[in-house]
Write an enzyme that holds these catalytic residues in place. Sequence first.
Site, PDB file in Angstrom:
ATOM      1  N   HIS A  34       1.020  -1.228   0.051  1.00 23.34           N
ATOM      2  CA  HIS A  34       0.206   0.036  -0.043  1.00 23.34           C
ATOM      3  C   HIS A  34       0.902   1.270  -0.016  1.00 23.34           C
ATOM      4  CE1 HIS A  34       0.820   1.012   4.328  1.00 23.34           C
ATOM      5  NE2 HIS A  34       0.884  -0.416   4.493  1.00 23.34           N
ATOM      6  N   GLU A  47      -2.111  -7.582   7.039  1.00 26.94           N
ATOM      7  CA  GLU A  47      -0.864  -7.028   7.936  1.00 26.94           C
ATOM      8  C   GLU A  47      -0.890  -8.106   9.250  1.00 26.94           C
ATOM      9  OE1 GLU A  47       1.986  -6.696   8.133  1.00 26.94           O
ATOM     10  OE2 GLU A  47       2.484  -4.735   7.689  1.00 26.94           O
TER      11      GLU A  47
END
Length: 329
Positions: free
Chosen positions: A78, A190
């Site tokens: 990201h 994550e």
Amino acid sequence: MVQLLQHSHLHTVFAAATTTIGVGQFPRRRAKFPTSLVLLPRCTSSSSSSSGAPMDANPPTTAMYPLHRCKTIYLVRHAQGVHNVEGEKDHSAYMSPQLFDAHLTPLGWNQVDCLREHVKKSGLAQKIELVITSPLLRTMQTAVGVFGGENSVDGVSAPPLMVENAGHSSRPAISSLNCPPFLAFEACREHLGVHPCDKRRSITEYRALFPAIDFSLIENDEDVLWEPNVREANSSVAARGMKFIDWLWTREEKEIAIVSHSGFLYHTLSMYSRECHPTIREEVGKHFANCELRSMVLVDTSMLGSDSPSYNYPGSIPAGLDLPSDAAP
């Protein structure tokens, strides 16, 4: 077994193993791929064959695989999130509830625009058949910003990938037209736990912000995976990543983009490259920069992709005498 290869001037085999550890469901779909041959350098070699017979003193540095046992994935971290900025100044900021489900910064959106331009100019935008994204605000903003359609136009019936100003973005709505489908999947999230920036919102909230993203593979509306007092171990992240890679093989699509996170990508690739040459291991083991894209090749060295090839031509048509040259009288 599925092997992971880095897609560059030379493709390098990363040894892999399957695992039963993972997050969420991994529904299986039969994969059908056209076949030819691709030439891929091997990562490791041995001085003897599996039968014990000695091999060439200079074993080949390449390996050949049918194309229907290969697919290409494009791994993206990201773009810059507000948590990256605060965490760089003070690591303890990652514990701040104010960073819950962190969104992209203005610089992060600039990074998205740059990668989008590269994806378009390189022709990659026309190749990708599916975009898989971690279901967190910063990854979905990155995914739709890079791989989505143009700005959404009033009067078009298709739902937008992202509504206007989603996640304090100050960005116009993004169209779902003329782009691949988008699928949210929990397995590429994550590290789970402790850090509020890594906790997701409810799927109900996300559907309102990203109407054209498919959330059907996420079982729970609320985030039941994130725990306030337990941070997921690195080994668990790596095992989850390896199972995710195996699941990718069951998809029908041959070219897939995955938008994920630094820790997930680092630990997954480190596991795949641990038996490689140190130079390759160092290259693969580097942490991803914000909005960095790396292309990899998956190779099925078992029977996961056991469908018959569709593009092979058997030869010898019309039939006739066909003896190898070294068998002729």
